[in-house]
Structures are given as C-alpha cells and as structure tokens.
Design a protein around this motif. Structure first.
Motif, PDB file in Angstrom:
ATOM      1  N   THR A 137       0.874  -1.169   0.000  1.00 29.73           N
ATOM      2  CA  THR A 137       0.000   0.000   0.000  1.00 29.73           C
ATOM      3  C   THR A 137       0.902   1.208   0.000  1.00 29.73           C
ATOM      4  O   THR A 137       1.999   1.180   0.557  1.00 29.73           O
ATOM      5  N   ASN A 138       0.442   2.231  -0.624  1.00 29.20           N
ATOM      6  CA  ASN A 138       1.200   3.462  -0.646  1.00 29.20           C
ATOM      7  C   ASN A 138       0.778   4.270   0.565  1.00 29.20           C
ATOM      8  O   ASN A 138      -0.404   4.487   0.793  1.00 29.20           O
ATOM      9  N   GLN A 139       1.775   4.661   1.350  1.00 29.88           N
ATOM     10  CA  GLN A 139       1.470   5.393   2.562  1.00 29.88           C
ATOM     11  C   GLN A 139       1.895   6.829   2.302  1.00 29.88           C
ATOM     12  O   GLN A 139       3.082   7.093   2.120  1.00 29.88           O
ATOM     13  N   ASP A 140       0.961   7.751   2.225  1.00 25.87           N
ATOM     14  CA  ASP A 140       1.419   9.119   2.000  1.00 25.87           C
ATOM     15  C   ASP A 140       1.720   9.783   3.327  1.00 25.87           C
ATOM     16  O   ASP A 140       1.649   9.167   4.386  1.00 25.87           O
ATOM     17  N   ASN A 141       2.091  11.029   3.271  1.00 27.86           N
ATOM     18  CA  ASN A 141       2.611  11.695   4.451  1.00 27.86           C
ATOM     19  C   ASN A 141       1.527  11.901   5.508  1.00 27.86           C
ATOM     20  O   ASN A 141       1.817  12.095   6.684  1.00 27.86           O
ATOM     21  N   ASP A 199      -3.123   4.804  -0.129  1.00 30.84           N
ATOM     22  CA  ASP A 199      -3.451   5.301  -1.455  1.00 30.84           C
ATOM     23  C   ASP A 199      -3.271   4.105  -2.394  1.00 30.84           C
ATOM     24  O   ASP A 199      -2.451   3.242  -2.170  1.00 30.84           O
ATOM     25  N   ASP A 200      -4.075   4.038  -3.436  1.00 32.65           N
ATOM     26  CA  ASP A 200      -3.966   2.879  -4.328  1.00 32.65           C
ATOM     27  C   ASP A 200      -2.780   2.953  -5.275  1.00 32.65           C
ATOM     28  O   ASP A 200      -2.345   1.941  -5.821  1.00 32.65           O
ATOM     29  N   ALA A 201      -2.268   4.150  -5.478  1.00 31.09           N
ATOM     30  CA  ALA A 201      -1.206   4.313  -6.470  1.00 31.09           C
ATOM     31  C   ALA A 201       0.101   3.708  -5.977  1.00 31.09           C
ATOM     32  O   ALA A 201       0.904   4.363  -5.332  1.00 31.09           O
ATOM     33  N   VAL A 202       0.286   2.443  -6.261  1.00 30.71           N
ATOM     34  CA  VAL A 202       1.495   1.750  -5.834  1.00 30.71           C
ATOM     35  C   VAL A 202       2.339   1.520  -7.078  1.00 30.71           C
ATOM     36  O   VAL A 202       1.838   1.097  -8.106  1.00 30.71           O
ATOM     37  N   LYS A 254       5.962   8.869  -1.864  1.00 33.25           N
ATOM     38  CA  LYS A 254       5.143   7.893  -2.603  1.00 33.25           C
ATOM     39  C   LYS A 254       6.005   6.965  -3.437  1.00 33.25           C
ATOM     40  O   LYS A 254       7.210   7.161  -3.555  1.00 33.25           O
ATOM     41  N   TYR A 255       5.355   5.955  -3.982  1.00 33.95           N
ATOM     42  CA  TYR A 255       6.027   4.965  -4.816  1.00 33.95           C
ATOM     43  C   TYR A 255       7.183   4.288  -4.088  1.00 33.95           C
ATOM     44  O   TYR A 255       8.212   3.982  -4.679  1.00 33.95           O
ATOM     45  N   GLY A 256       7.025   4.098  -2.793  1.00 36.19           N
ATOM     46  CA  GLY A 256       8.018   3.353  -2.043  1.00 36.19           C
ATOM     47  C   GLY A 256       9.357   4.067  -2.021  1.00 36.19           C
ATOM     48  O   GLY A 256       9.434   5.241  -1.674  1.00 36.19           O
ATOM     49  N   LEU A 257      10.415   3.364  -2.414  1.00 33.70           N
ATOM     50  CA  LEU A 257      11.755   3.932  -2.336  1.00 33.70           C
ATOM     51  C   LEU A 257      11.992   5.012  -3.382  1.00 33.70           C
ATOM     52  O   LEU A 257      13.031   5.665  -3.369  1.00 33.70           O
TER      53      LEU A 257
END
Lengths: 480, 480
Positions: B40-44, B49-52, B182-185
C-alpha cells in the motif's frame, strides 16, 4: 548443447581494472588529512573545555576526524573511514558466522511505538525528538528495540517455531542527545553503532543466542588484539535478566568501575557488585576485589519478553500455542570502539592502531625533491609501493607519502604519529650500488628499523601470511 | 638478518575461515524475507493510497523491504541490503577511479551554516528541523553543501592551489520531509544517497572535475546495464551554471518530462526546454522534439563559488592571491536507483535486477521433503551449491531454497518473482542414471531451461568470466 548459452553476466565486461588498481595507490599529497586541527573538547553548551582525551587529541591532530557543526558530532575523514569500513567488515564476518542477517531500520521513527514501551518518557531528553511537517511526533533512533520488534511482530506474526532463532542486525548512525558529549568519539551525540537483536522461542534458546553473540564478540576483540574485559553488568533501563559489558581497561579515562575477583578473575560492574557485598559471587571467595577503571565499548542484554509482549511479537510453538518471543539485544559502538582502542594502546604522541583496522598497513615515503637521490629513489619508491601492493600480504594496504617538498624526517614523524604499522623510507641508500630501502616499525614501545634491498623487503613480506586471510583487508576488497 | 623479525600481523591468526565460508551459504529457511507484505502506498498524512508503483509492489511482496514506523520510511531486509552493498561498491569503485575520497559528515547539523547560505528558509518545511536539549536549532541534512564547504573552509583555509582538485563524497542516510512521499523507495523521506562535492581552483578545472564525474556516472550506468538518459537540466534552487540529470525512461511513472531532439538526440529537461523555444539548442534543428517521461536517479551541478564565497572556502593561487574555490556537487539516490532499475526492467509480476546488483546470482532449489528424490537429490543440491560457491564465477553468489515443505513449483515461482538470474532445481532427474539438474533463467522475456549433469553445469559456469572481475561480487568480499 549448452555451450551456445552465455550466462547473462558475460554480457557485461568490466572496464580494465588492473591499471585502475595500480593508479589507485593513494598518495598523501592528494589525501584530505588536515594535519593541524587543534583539539578542544566541545561540550553540549558549545563551550570548550580542556579535558581532551588522548584518542581525541591524536585523531584531531592527525587529521583523521574534525568536529561537525553541532557539538558532539564529527566529520570522519578518509583515513578514519577506512578504519570504520575495516571494523565493519570484521563485525559483519563474526556476525555472519553465527547466522546473523544484516538489515537497515530507519533512524526516523514514529513516537507511537516508543510510547507503547514507555521509553518515550523514560529516555527523556536524551532522545532527539521533534515534529514533522504534519506535526506528528517523531524521534531519531538512539537504539532500535521498538523498531525491530515491531518489524517481527508485523511480518512474522505467529510464525512457526521452526523459523527461529532469528538474528537481525544493522550498522549505522545512532543519535543520543548526551548532556555532556566529551572525549571526542568516546561520547558523541551522533555515532556509528552496530545493533543486533535476537528472537528465540524459549529462555533456553535465547541463552544459546546470547552465548553465540558473546563468543562472536570475544573473537572480534581477539582479532583486534586489544586487552578487553567482559564484566557482568546490570540490565539497567534496558531491563532483562542477564547482561554483560565489554570494556577496555583504561585508568585515566574509564568511566566504568569494575570489581575483579583476585582469586577467580570474575569481573563485575561496580554498580551490581555494590549490591552483592564483598564476596565474589562467582567463586564465593571473600578475598578482596580489585578495582579497575574501563571504557565500555559493547554490551549484551538478555531481554526476555518485555518488548515482544508489549509489541505483540509472537510465535506458534510445537504445541500449536502462541507465545511471546524471547529477545536479546547486543550493541557495539563502532566509532567508539576505534577511539577506545587508540586511547588504550597508543602512546601519548602517536596513534597505535589495532593492526586489523589500521587505515593502511604500509606507508612508503619518497625522497625529498631536489635531493641527489630524488630521481633514482623516486622510481624505487614507486616500484616498492606497486610491488608491495601486488603482494597478497600488502594488497590494498599501501599509501605513498609523496609530499616531497617536506624532509624525510618530517614525513617519518607524521607517519609515526598517524600510526602506520610499517613505514618504508627511500632516502640516501637508494644510491647504494644495490639500492637500499629503510623499513621502520614499532616493536612494543621500541622504534626499530632495518635496511634492505627491494627484493629482500618483498621476500620479508612474502614470508608472512596475508594480513587477514588469503586476500587482504582493503575495506574495498577484502574477503573475510 | 631480517628473517627473525616477524611482521606484526603475523601474530594474528585468523580463525579457520574456509569452513566458515562453506557454512555461510545462505538458506532461505533461515532468511528474513516475509513473502506476503501487502503493498500500500502510505502518504505523508498516514493515509493509504492505491497508487502503488511496480517496484514498490514487487519489493514489498517479495519481502525485500517493509514500511517503517514513520510514513515514507522503509526497513531494508537482508536481500535488499545485499543489493545496496553491491551498488555501494560499484559507486566506490567508479569514484575512487577518479580520485574521490570517502568521508562521512554528520546528519545532525547546526542551523547556523544553513542560515549563512539562506537555505534554512529556502528549504522550508522539506527540511526536518528541531531543537536539541539546549534549544539550539538543528536539522537533519537533506544534503551537505554547507557541511562540506565549512569543512574545507575551516581545515584547508587558504591552502595552496596544489592541493586541488579535492573530491569528497559520502554514502549514507539523507532526510527530506517530502509533502507526498510515494512509490516506495522512489520518493521516501529517509533514503540512502551518495553525495559528492568537488573543489577546484578555476571554472575551467571545475569543468574537468564535472566531466570526470559525469563519465564515472556513465560507466556506472553501463555496468548496471540499464537504459539511461543524460539530460541538460536547470540548476534550480541549487544554483550554479551547468546541470545534468541522469534518468531512466519510464512512461508509466516518470515524474520528469524530457525533450529529445529527433535529429541529434540531445536531451533536455522540459523545464529548461520550455524557455528555449522549439529548436534544439544543441544542433539548431527545428524538427520536432520528442517527449519522454523518466525517473531522475542522479544529478550533477556545477555550483561555481556561491557556497565557497558565503562560507569562506578559499585557496591561494600561483599568484599568491586568495580566491574562492569553484565547486561542483553530484548526487545519486542509491536506494532510489535500485527501485528505479526494478521499475523499468521488471515485468509486472517478477523482479528483474541489474545483474551487477542482484542480491544473489544463483538460487539452488532442493527436492521436496518426502519425495522419492529427497535423499539423493538433497545431497546433489548441496553439492551443487557448494561447488558453484567455490567457483570464482559463483563465489558468494549462491543461496539455497531449502524450504522443502513447499513444492518445487511454488519455490521456482518465488525464485522467479524474487528475480534470481539463475535458478538451479534438483528434482526428479536427480534419480537418472547420471543424476541431472535443471537450470532456469530468463533470456529477454522468455523463460528458458536446460537439463544438465552437475559436471556440465559447473563447466558451463567455468566457461564464463567471473561475475564482475577476477574474484566476485559478493558485497562482503568483492574486489572491484
């Protein structure tokens, strides 16, 4: 049949690396090593203090480190970084031997998990706490019991007992807002630490992990060839049932006081011995206990289940029941250990490094510019450097002091102060019929030297075993 | 004469390291690699968020990383750490080749130097700022222009022009309080960065340093064998006169838009191209410019004297006059680069690693427990693992999937998803008269396999060159 297939990595051709290696012999004229940093102790108030430790003085004066912008922080310069990287590899090697796995946990940590173990308030102002742009409470990890226990609780939730022991460690920056940062790297606010956490399915298994780590620590200190003491210690704020400290005895600066039984040699931190009366709790002797001052460089705690219970790190046993994992935690102050070694084995005016973590093993000093031997000797020095670097015994361990506007005497003094174990000087004897080289080294507290031809010098090295193993201890290339 | 003298390191006997090496072949049953982390994308804001991104999904699902306690932070697990360490070594190697020196500057930095360059306010809330226990203003370095320029200003104050170029770099954690991690790393708040700073005595010399670094970057990307683009970029908030970005083209996720001249191939960040009209400023062609989306992974800035002037980093020239040093700064997002490589070269359901930074090169899968071939095949698999590990071509690159309660099919799928370039399977053919082994690998987008005896398998490897050079690319042992 399969000969037409090429393994994928064959597609990649490394660019020629042998010429690169030779070009890589470091020259001191290029090296960032400011040699005249005045040592001052900067306490947390920003004021300076006269109490400078020996390691701090030597590391500053030899340009190995310098103070950072914030009190209690340090810039690590290239030579010191090599020592850090060598020590890192030694630690990696010892810990991999006992099947520890390397990870990296963020320094930036959320307050919530610290609150659930109550350490948010327990650590108080020693922890660097702040709010991020959305006003969430965060801190910089002074240690990672919470982070690693949460990791295991979340991703190995109720895993089978077969998945344990699990031993996870990291090596990286840690932050503690020390009230009194002092003695340079011995008590800094930002420092490099190795922290290891073990997870087992019973107290008994946790003790096996504990003993494995303690024995890895003992191997590490043996490889550093420094006199160390292992002392029974109090678990203190960390909690838990069993704890040891690893210390280097140091009368002048040791902040820990140890009690050593004169009969059986058992050693205790004075904190716990004070509670146990004068008799040795190991051999029950009532003879006097010696008192020794020492610098703590590593510790071990058998934590039990206090963190795993609070953070829900469970496993499922053979009986199908869920239970809390039994933990241990184990730290080594990496930068602190290097400073402590220097503190205890150096003389007052020159660094002595543990050989295994000396930035370079051999310093080659070229002739002075404009001297009669400059031309022939310059070639001989470079030849010596390259040939020593090509030997397994000297590979990656050679640095050339080519600051040839300085006299040989001055550079020899710098090299001795910087603590290179072997110093090869090419001076007047380069003009002998068979050109000769001087080799300087220390034996105990004595300065020794010998005069040799290049072939004799190389033979001397060849007769030895490689620095640490069949390759070498260049931090960028060593097989440990 | 000198034969009685023993080099000091001879006193140290490494404990037997050869058996240790063999015992060191990693087994997946031991490995910390939770295989079912839901991406899951964890925003600040802490919301999901679904945008992974693809790299994030694959790295999470294969247990290579997991989210840390604070949004935008990540725990790096053992396999991913190997990739980080391999990439670190590649970078070290390229930078040492152009005589860069490795240092380490504290993350904990004092506000004052940031105020003197005005970046304390310019960086705004993207910088993690706080007060220490004595209420001094500090921050966590998002980058280190101030720290390194202060270091040089203080300790090389008015040094001779002969001491330059000076090229200092570090690899370590950096902190940016991103509004939208976002988008992990690919966009984290804590990440590993390589930052390099060059100091020269003239704009002309600074350009030589600049070109040397750009060419080191080009070598690095060539070694990673990923398609990269070098684009002229705007200096933006960093200031300076010349800037390039290094990007991996990525239509789906690229946050940078590039304009590429269809005639000469010159590439520009759309930011600067928008200001320069439609004609190509390299070849003056007025043909159309193509538009490409890409992920930035590295950058370079020719900074000029803006930092050195403000912080007083001067040198003394041949003419005896004091002048400001001319600087360049050069970053590589280390963790970001790994994620970006995975993003662009992987298929949707399995990781593909650049070979040079694949955590392990070869995964050996043992027979299923209880199968007819379990006994003979188990031995054959361990023999294959040990013999591959003993070859220079496979040394340190072997991992054994001994989770033998799982079917071979399931483990083959896991291994393919985790992206091991070579997968060696010991199954039914282990019972052939001459026992046989399957080898699986990808060629382009095709899955390939072949069936071989152990000797044939080893010959196949022997026929190849070692992974990266004459030793290997084990992060713990490679000579680069």
């Amino acid at each position: 049949m399969f000969s037409s297939y090429r393994l994928p990595w064959n597609k990649f051709k490394p660019h020629a690396w042998i010429p690169v290696r030779l070009a890589h012999i470091t020259r001191l004229s290029d090296l960032f090593q400011p040699l005249s940093i005045a040592p001052t102790n900067q306490d947390n108030s920003g004021k300076t203090d006269d109490a400078v430790s020996r390691s701090q003085k030597l590391l500053l004066e030899t340009g190995m480190v310098s103070p950072g912008s914030a009190p209690g922080t340090f810039n690590l310069h290239p030579l010191f970084m090599r020592s850090v990287e060598k020590l890192t590899k030694l630690i990696d090697d010892e810990l991999r031997t006992i099947r520890c796995q390397k990870i990296s946990l963020p320094s930036l940590q959320d307050a919530s998990m610290w609150k659930s173990t109550n350490r948010w308030s327990l650590m108080g102002s020693e922890m660097l706490k702040f709010q991020d742009r959305l006003e969430r409470h965060c801190c910089l990890g002074p240690t990672s019991e919470e982070a690693v226990t949460s990791l295991v609780a979340t991703h190995m939730h109720n895993a089978s007992y077969k998945k344990f022991p699990l031993r996870l460690y990291q090596i990286g920056p840690k932050f503690r807002d020390e009230m009194k940062p002092k003695y340079g790297l011995l008590r800094a606010r930002e420092f490099i630490m190795k922290d290891l956490y073990t997870f087992d399915t019973s107290e008994e298994n946790a003790k096996i992990s504990y003993d494995a780590v303690v024995s890895a620590y003992e191997n590490l200190f043996a490889r550093l060839q420094v006199p160390f003491v292992k002392a029974e210690a109090s678990s203190g704020a960390m909690g838990g049932t069993k704890s040891h400290e690893f210390l280097l005895p140091c009368e002048s600066l040791g902040e820990d006081t140890l009690r050593v039984c004169t009969k059986c040699g058992a050693t205790f931190n004075a904190e716990i011995k004070a509670n146990q009366g004068a008799a040795c709790s190991a051999c029950s002797s009532t003879t006097e206990l010696d008192t020794v001052k020492a610098i703590e460089v590593a510790h071990s705690f058998l934590l039990g289940t206090q963190y795993s219970r609070k953070l829900g790190a469970n496993f499922v046993g053979q009986d199908g029941k869920s239970n809390s994992l039994v933990m241990g935690c184990f730290g080594i102050g990496v930068t602190r250990l290097i400073a402590a070694c220097i503190e205890v084995i150096s003389s007052g005016d020159r660094i002595r490094w543990p050989l295994a973590i000396s930035p370079y093993g051999i310093c080659v000093i070229t002739p002075k510019a404009g001297s009669k031997e400059a031309s022939a000797g310059g070639l001989l020095a470079m030849q010596a450097a390259v040939k020593l670097d090509q030997l397994p015994q000297g590979n990656g361990e050679v640095v050339v002091d080519d600051r040839d506007d300085l006299t040989i005497g001055r550079r020899l003094k710098d090299a001795q102060k910087s603590g290179y174990p072997m110093i090869v000087v090419v001076g007047k004897t380069a003009l002998d019929e068979v050109p000769k080289i001087e080799m300087h080294y220390q034996e105990g507290d004595q300065d020794r030297s010998m005069i040799l031809s290049l072939d004799e010098l190389l033979d001397l090295f060849r007769a030895e075993e490689p620095a640490l193993d069949s390759t070498n201890n260049d931090p960028n290339s060593v097989r440990l």
